[in-house]
Design a protein around this motif. Structure first.
Motif, PDB file in Angstrom:
ATOM      1  N   ILE A   5       5.715  -1.530  23.229  1.00 50.12           N
ATOM      2  CA  ILE A   5       6.010  -0.381  22.375  1.00 50.12           C
ATOM      3  C   ILE A   5       4.977   0.690  22.675  1.00 50.12           C
ATOM      4  CG2 ILE A   5       6.347   0.466  20.014  1.00 50.12           C
ATOM      5  CD1 ILE A   5       8.200  -1.890  20.727  1.00 50.12           C
ATOM      6  N   LEU A   6       5.440   1.833  23.167  1.00 50.85           N
ATOM      7  CA  LEU A   6       4.554   2.972  23.364  1.00 50.85           C
ATOM      8  C   LEU A   6       4.629   3.782  22.080  1.00 50.85           C
ATOM      9  CD1 LEU A   6       5.814   2.289  26.349  1.00 50.85           C
ATOM     10  CD2 LEU A   6       4.418   4.238  26.942  1.00 50.85           C
ATOM     11  N   CYS A   7       3.469   3.982  21.460  1.00 47.85           N
ATOM     12  CA  CYS A   7       3.468   4.627  20.157  1.00 47.85           C
ATOM     13  C   CYS A   7       2.242   5.529  19.984  1.00 47.85           C
ATOM     14  CB  CYS A   7       3.520   3.576  19.056  1.00 47.85           C
ATOM     15  SG  CYS A   7       2.217   2.338  19.174  1.00 47.85           S
ATOM     16  N   TYR A   8       2.295   6.308  18.906  1.00 50.74           N
ATOM     17  CA  TYR A   8       1.211   7.211  18.546  1.00 50.74           C
ATOM     18  C   TYR A   8       0.792   6.825  17.129  1.00 50.74           C
ATOM     19  CZ  TYR A   8      -1.174  11.637  17.511  1.00 50.74           C
ATOM     20  OH  TYR A   8      -2.099  12.592  17.165  1.00 50.74           O
ATOM     21  N   GLU A   9      -0.486   6.533  16.955  1.00 52.73           N
ATOM     22  CA  GLU A   9      -0.968   5.975  15.686  1.00 52.73           C
ATOM     23  C   GLU A   9      -0.701   6.851  14.462  1.00 52.73           C
ATOM     24  OE1 GLU A   9      -5.641   7.380  15.757  1.00 52.73           O
ATOM     25  OE2 GLU A   9      -5.139   5.365  16.422  1.00 52.73           O
ATOM     26  N   LYS A  10      -0.593   8.164  14.629  1.00 47.98           N
ATOM     27  CA  LYS A  10      -0.382   9.053  13.490  1.00 47.98           C
ATOM     28  C   LYS A  10       1.097   9.328  13.214  1.00 47.98           C
ATOM     29  CE  LYS A  10      -4.830  11.271  14.180  1.00 47.98           C
ATOM     30  NZ  LYS A  10      -5.555  12.485  14.494  1.00 47.98           N
ATOM     31  N   CYS A  11       1.959   8.759  14.025  1.00 50.36           N
ATOM     32  CA  CYS A  11       3.403   9.007  13.915  1.00 50.36           C
ATOM     33  C   CYS A  11       4.009   8.093  12.844  1.00 50.36           C
ATOM     34  CB  CYS A  11       4.056   8.750  15.274  1.00 50.36           C
ATOM     35  SG  CYS A  11       5.849   8.692  15.246  1.00 50.36           S
ATOM     36  N   SER A  12       4.657   8.681  11.849  1.00 58.23           N
ATOM     37  CA  SER A  12       5.242   7.888  10.760  1.00 58.23           C
ATOM     38  C   SER A  12       6.392   7.016  11.255  1.00 58.23           C
ATOM     39  CB  SER A  12       5.704   8.789   9.619  1.00 58.23           C
ATOM     40  OG  SER A  12       6.682   9.695  10.071  1.00 58.23           O
ATOM     41  N   THR A  13       7.156   7.494  12.217  1.00 60.60           N
ATOM     42  CA  THR A  13       8.253   6.690  12.759  1.00 60.60           C
ATOM     43  C   THR A  13       7.708   5.490  13.526  1.00 60.60           C
ATOM     44  OG1 THR A  13       9.598   8.694  12.935  1.00 60.60           O
ATOM     45  CG2 THR A  13      10.370   6.763  14.141  1.00 60.60           C
ATOM     46  N   CYS A  14       6.607   5.686  14.247  1.00 62.20           N
ATOM     47  CA  CYS A  14       5.973   4.569  14.961  1.00 62.20           C
ATOM     48  C   CYS A  14       5.483   3.518  13.960  1.00 62.20           C
ATOM     49  CB  CYS A  14       4.809   5.058  15.814  1.00 62.20           C
ATOM     50  SG  CYS A  14       5.306   6.090  17.207  1.00 62.20           S
ATOM     51  N   LYS A  15       4.867   3.968  12.882  1.00 60.28           N
ATOM     52  CA  LYS A  15       4.381   3.043  11.860  1.00 60.28           C
ATOM     53  C   LYS A  15       5.542   2.258  11.257  1.00 60.28           C
ATOM     54  CE  LYS A  15       0.439   5.909  10.541  1.00 60.28           C
ATOM     55  NZ  LYS A  15      -0.131   6.788   9.519  1.00 60.28           N
ATOM     56  N   LYS A  16       6.636   2.944  10.993  1.00 63.83           N
ATOM     57  CA  LYS A  16       7.825   2.301  10.427  1.00 63.83           C
ATOM     58  C   LYS A  16       8.373   1.248  11.396  1.00 63.83           C
ATOM     59  CE  LYS A  16      12.505   3.470   8.908  1.00 63.83           C
ATOM     60  NZ  LYS A  16      13.474   4.549   8.751  1.00 63.83           N
ATOM     61  N   ALA A  17       8.430   1.585  12.684  1.00 62.80           N
ATOM     62  CA  ALA A  17       8.950   0.662  13.691  1.00 62.80           C
ATOM     63  C   ALA A  17       8.060  -0.570  13.812  1.00 62.80           C
ATOM     64  CB  ALA A  17       9.060   1.365  15.044  1.00 62.80           C
ATOM     65  N   ILE A  18       6.757  -0.363  13.813  1.00 61.82           N
ATOM     66  CA  ILE A  18       5.815  -1.479  13.937  1.00 61.82           C
ATOM     67  C   ILE A  18       5.929  -2.401  12.717  1.00 61.82           C
ATOM     68  CG2 ILE A  18       3.360  -2.093  13.996  1.00 61.82           C
ATOM     69  CD1 ILE A  18       3.036   0.552  15.705  1.00 61.82           C
ATOM     70  N   LYS A  19       6.051  -1.816  11.544  1.00 59.06           N
ATOM     71  CA  LYS A  19       6.217  -2.611  10.327  1.00 59.06           C
ATOM     72  C   LYS A  19       7.509  -3.422  10.411  1.00 59.06           C
ATOM     73  CE  LYS A  19       6.448  -2.334   5.340  1.00 59.06           C
ATOM     74  NZ  LYS A  19       6.826  -1.575   4.190  1.00 59.06           N
ATOM     75  N   TRP A  20       8.572  -2.794  10.851  1.00 61.28           N
ATOM     76  CA  TRP A  20       9.872  -3.472  10.998  1.00 61.28           C
ATOM     77  C   TRP A  20       9.753  -4.646  11.975  1.00 61.28           C
ATOM     78  CZ3 TRP A  20      13.101  -4.024  15.277  1.00 61.28           C
ATOM     79  CH2 TRP A  20      14.376  -4.527  15.012  1.00 61.28           C
ATOM     80  N   LEU A  21       9.089  -4.411  13.101  1.00 58.63           N
ATOM     81  CA  LEU A  21       8.902  -5.464  14.101  1.00 58.63           C
ATOM     82  C   LEU A  21       8.117  -6.644  13.532  1.00 58.63           C
ATOM     83  CD1 LEU A  21       8.068  -3.166  17.121  1.00 58.63           C
ATOM     84  CD2 LEU A  21      10.007  -4.748  17.037  1.00 58.63           C
ATOM     85  N   GLU A  22       7.041  -6.336  12.805  1.00 54.08           N
ATOM     86  CA  GLU A  22       6.211  -7.382  12.211  1.00 54.08           C
ATOM     87  C   GLU A  22       7.006  -8.191  11.196  1.00 54.08           C
ATOM     88  OE1 GLU A  22       2.893  -5.144  10.705  1.00 54.08           O
ATOM     89  OE2 GLU A  22       1.862  -5.154  12.645  1.00 54.08           O
ATOM     90  N   GLU A  23       7.757  -7.495  10.334  1.00 52.57           N
ATOM     91  CA  GLU A  23       8.546  -8.175   9.305  1.00 52.57           C
ATOM     92  C   GLU A  23       9.639  -9.047   9.923  1.00 52.57           C
ATOM     93  OE1 GLU A  23       9.843  -5.042   6.690  1.00 52.57           O
ATOM     94  OE2 GLU A  23       7.897  -4.943   5.686  1.00 52.57           O
ATOM     95  N   ALA A  24      10.147  -8.630  11.095  1.00 53.90           N
ATOM     96  CA  ALA A  24      11.192  -9.396  11.778  1.00 53.90           C
ATOM     97  C   ALA A  24      10.591 -10.528  12.622  1.00 53.90           C
ATOM     98  CB  ALA A  24      12.033  -8.469  12.652  1.00 53.90           C
ATOM     99  N   GLY A  25       9.264 -10.594  12.686  1.00 51.29           N
ATOM    100  CA  GLY A  25       8.600 -11.664  13.411  1.00 51.29           C
ATOM    101  C   GLY A  25       8.510 -11.473  14.918  1.00 51.29           C
ATOM    102  N   HIS A  26       8.665 -10.245  15.380  1.00 53.74           N
ATOM    103  CA  HIS A  26       8.582  -9.971  16.819  1.00 53.74           C
ATOM    104  C   HIS A  26       7.134  -9.744  17.227  1.00 53.74           C
ATOM    105  CE1 HIS A  26      12.888  -9.593  17.467  1.00 53.74           C
ATOM    106  NE2 HIS A  26      12.956  -8.830  16.382  1.00 53.74           N
TER     107      HIS A  26
END
Length: 120
Positions: A5-26
């Motif tokens: 995952i290429l992301c930017y730490e201050k990006c709210s969409t990136c944070k949302k995606a990372i949270k989703w991935l973690e919750e899904a166990g990826h």
């Protein structure tokens, strides 16, 4: 291979995606897009694997995209020129960018990410 995952730490969409991935166990590998720009070769490969128009890889809502007036300039640029430009600054690239065995997807669209991650 873990999905990248290429992301930017201050990006709210990136944070949302990372949270989703973690919750899904990826388990994923995170790469800071601003500090580690995608290379031209990576962009070529990812674009080919995505099946999407190259324009989808541009962060069209970003300040740099607007400052460079890319809305007007992109249609006149060759694909090679677009790859070169995207590789100069990670902030030009649509994020988060998912790169996985099952495919590549710029931007976080939960249904698309689910399909790509299920193809492993």
């Amino acid at each position: 291979m873990k999905p990248l995952i290429l992301c930017y730490e201050k990006c709210s969409t990136c944070k949302k995606a990372i949270k989703w991935l973690e919750e899904a166990g990826h388990e994923v590998e995170l790469r800071p897009i601003k500090e580690e720009n995608p290379t031209v070769e990576e962009l070529r490969q990812w674009h080919a694997r995505s099946g999407l128009p190259l324009k989808r890889f541009f962060n069209t809502s970003g300040n740099l995209y607007k400052e460079l007036q890319l809305k007007d300039r992109l249609p006149e640029m060759s694909e090679e020129e677009q790859y070169q430009l995207l590789s100069t600054d990670g902030m030009l690239v649509k994020r988060p960018l998912l790169v996985a065995e099952g495919g590549v997807c710029p931007g976080f669209v939960e249904e698309q990410w689910e399909k790509i991650l299920a193809r492993v």
